[in-house]
Design a protein around this motif. Structure first.
Motif: not given
Length: 271
Positions: A95-120
């Protein structure tokens, strides 16, 4: 370093940066400025270790430890494993979201690194500009939302998703509906389908109707960009002004990577 925009409103690919090496001060500032301008930035053809990913994230602030997900990489509690395969019953971020917005101090940013991805070309991630979501509301709606707050709750999101959570308490916090970005000073719409459960100042039926209207507005395609993953790609998004939605259109194929999240501050609204 070269910055190549991927849409008029959000997103840019960064060329000429090797994240396996520490960023110099000038290069760090250029990456930081690109993130502030484009809300989410992408890197291709990167080969980094968990330690190097953490080092990159730590240049932007203290690293966050997820309140629900167990640390799956020994010695790296700050690394969240993002994994889906033929055994998955659900995936993170559907679902559309901002990461862990339920925290008292929600994260500034997120860095996602994918090494395996689906085909096509499957498994894309979509990103939404919540500055523009606020700016494109009508003036009467903006005036109505000023000063209102909403509850962001992690209980219904995390309970039962991870093993051994009996007795565990998940974060629940009240945040302004309209927030002011601490760096740019721009106003942003800060509600999301995943975590936001109620506007405090409204009756339940009123809250449900207003939130649904805001969610649909955030889902307007003109506010979005769509990133097609390739192996060894990285996406770095600013949770304070961008939301994201991970498409699970690749079952039963595998998608695997690591996410590092950077601590933020308490959201505030400044008129």
């Amino acid at each position: 370093m070269k910055v190549q925009k991927v849409s008029p409103n959000i997103g840019a690919v960064i060329h000429g940066v090797d994240l396996s090496k520490p960023l110099g001060n000038q290069q760090f500032q250029e990456v930081h400025d690109a993130l502030m301008e484009n809300l989410v930035i992408f890197f291709r053809d990167q080969t980094i270790s968990p330690g190097q990913q953490k080092e990159f994230g730590a240049r932007f602030g203290k690293l966050h430890v997820h309140p629900a997900a167990p640390g799956l990489i020994e010695g790296h509690p700050e690394i969240l494993v993002i994994k889906a395969d033929e055994n998955s019953k659900r995936v993170a971020g559907e679902e559309w979201h901002s990461d862990v917005s339920c925290d008292p101090e929600p994260p500034m940013g997120s860095i996602l690194y994918l090494t395996e991805v689906p085909p096509d070309g499957a498994g894309d991630t979509m990103f939404a500009n919540t500055y523009r979501a606020y700016e494109t509301l009508s003036d009467p709606i903006k005036r109505m939302l000023e000063g209102m707050t909403a509850i962001h709750d992690g209980e219904h999101v995390y309970r039962g998703r991870y093993a051994n959570d009996r007795g565990k308490e998940y974060p629940r916090q009240e945040h302004p509906l309209i927030c002011t970005h601490p760096v740019t000073g721009r106003k942003t719409l800060f509600v999301n389908r995943t975590f936001t459960t109620r506007i405090v100042q409204l009756r339940k039926q009123e809250s449900d109707a207003v939130l649904e209207m805001l969610y649909r507005h955030l889902e307007t395609p003109e506010l979005h960009c769509r990133f097609q993953w390739q192996p060894n790609s990285i996406a770095f998004w600013d949770n304070r002004c961008a939301q994201h939605h991970a498409l699970w259109d690749y079952y039963p194929n595998r998608r695997y990577g690591h996410r590092v999240t950077i601590c933020g501050e308490k959201p505030v609204y400044r008129a």
